[in-house]
Motif scaffolding. Structure first.
Motif, PDB file in Angstrom:
ATOM      1  N   UNK A   1      51.705  28.077  51.113  1.00  0.00           N
ATOM      2  CA  UNK A   1      51.445  29.428  51.638  1.00  0.00           C
ATOM      3  C   UNK A   1      51.660  30.515  50.592  1.00  0.00           C
ATOM      4  N   UNK A   2      51.738  30.136  49.330  1.00  0.00           N
ATOM      5  CA  UNK A   2      51.946  31.132  48.285  1.00  0.00           C
ATOM      6  C   UNK A   2      50.641  31.753  47.818  1.00  0.00           C
ATOM      7  N   UNK A   3      49.520  31.094  48.118  1.00  0.00           N
ATOM      8  CA  UNK A   3      48.221  31.631  47.714  1.00  0.00           C
ATOM      9  C   UNK A   3      47.231  31.535  48.874  1.00  0.00           C
ATOM     10  N   UNK A   4      46.384  32.525  48.966  1.00  0.00           N
ATOM     11  CA  UNK A   4      45.291  32.488  49.923  1.00  0.00           C
ATOM     12  C   UNK A   4      44.031  32.987  49.242  1.00  0.00           C
ATOM     13  N   UNK A   5      42.910  32.517  49.721  1.00  0.00           N
ATOM     14  CA  UNK A   5      41.631  32.828  49.116  1.00  0.00           C
ATOM     15  C   UNK A   5      40.646  33.230  50.211  1.00  0.00           C
ATOM     16  N   UNK A   6      39.742  34.133  49.866  1.00  0.00           N
ATOM     17  CA  UNK A   6      38.798  34.644  50.850  1.00  0.00           C
ATOM     18  C   UNK A   6      37.401  34.760  50.259  1.00  0.00           C
ATOM     19  N   UNK A   7      36.419  34.563  51.119  1.00  0.00           N
ATOM     20  CA  UNK A   7      35.050  34.879  50.736  1.00  0.00           C
ATOM     21  C   UNK A   7      34.942  36.388  50.572  1.00  0.00           C
ATOM     22  N   UNK A   8      34.092  36.819  49.661  1.00  0.00           N
ATOM     23  CA  UNK A   8      33.928  38.258  49.416  1.00  0.00           C
ATOM     24  C   UNK A   8      33.539  38.996  50.693  1.00  0.00           C
TER      25      UNK A   8
ATOM     26  N   UNK B   1      39.359  42.156  55.615  1.00  0.00           N
ATOM     27  CA  UNK B   1      39.189  42.166  57.076  1.00  0.00           C
ATOM     28  C   UNK B   1      39.823  40.929  57.725  1.00  0.00           C
ATOM     29  N   UNK B   2      39.829  39.816  57.041  1.00  0.00           N
ATOM     30  CA  UNK B   2      40.377  38.571  57.581  1.00  0.00           C
ATOM     31  C   UNK B   2      41.664  38.220  56.854  1.00  0.00           C
ATOM     32  N   UNK B   3      42.587  37.607  57.591  1.00  0.00           N
ATOM     33  CA  UNK B   3      43.846  37.153  57.012  1.00  0.00           C
ATOM     34  C   UNK B   3      44.157  35.752  57.519  1.00  0.00           C
ATOM     35  N   UNK B   4      44.366  34.844  56.587  1.00  0.00           N
ATOM     36  CA  UNK B   4      44.742  33.475  56.951  1.00  0.00           C
ATOM     37  C   UNK B   4      46.254  33.332  56.833  1.00  0.00           C
TER      38      UNK B   4
END
Length: 130
Positions: free
Chosen positions: A55-62, A67-70
């Motif tokens: 849970x130290x890194x998260x990645x998102x589509x551009x 707007x989104x948070x995992x």
């Protein structure tokens, strides 16, 4: 083999919010990175977000950044996707998936790649009306 069950989808107006959940059974997820993907009608399934096992890194589509948070709750063996400021183009079936390898620490490209996930849920429908 792990079983994943997504929930929390539904119909929402543009600008609204939803929180998706992905509950796992059959395997403890704490050692596995997790991803969310989506598939819109007539389109290929695409990456949305991922969170590392630590849970130290998260990645998102551009398209969803900002707007989104995992997030994840290892005590509940559950991963979440908080979605705000929803747009009609977010309409899709949303799937969660488990990394096929435990304790991975790679660059973002690894987590964008669907082939690196080997267990998938059935999906939950998100529909955003304009």
């Amino acid at each position: 083999q792990v079983q994943l069950v997504e929930s929390g989808g539904g119909l929402v107006q543009a600008g609204g919010s939803l929180r998706l959940s992905c509950a796992a059974s059959g395997r403890t997820l704490s050692r596995y990175s997790m991803g969310w993907f989506r598939q819109a009608p007539g389109k290929e399934r695409e990456f949305v977000a991922a969170i590392t096992w630590s849970a130290t890194r998260s990645y998102y589509a551009d398209s969803v950044k900002g707007r989104f948070t995992i997030s994840r709750d290892n005590a509940k063996n559950t991963v979440y996707l908080e979605m705000i400021s929803l747009k009609p183009e977010d309409t899709a079936i949303y799937y969660c998936a488990v990394d096929r390898t435990e304790l991975t620490i790679y660059g973002s490209g690894y987590y964008y790649t669907q082939d690196n996930y080997d267990d998938w849920g059935q999906g939950t429908q998100v529909t955003v009306s304009s």
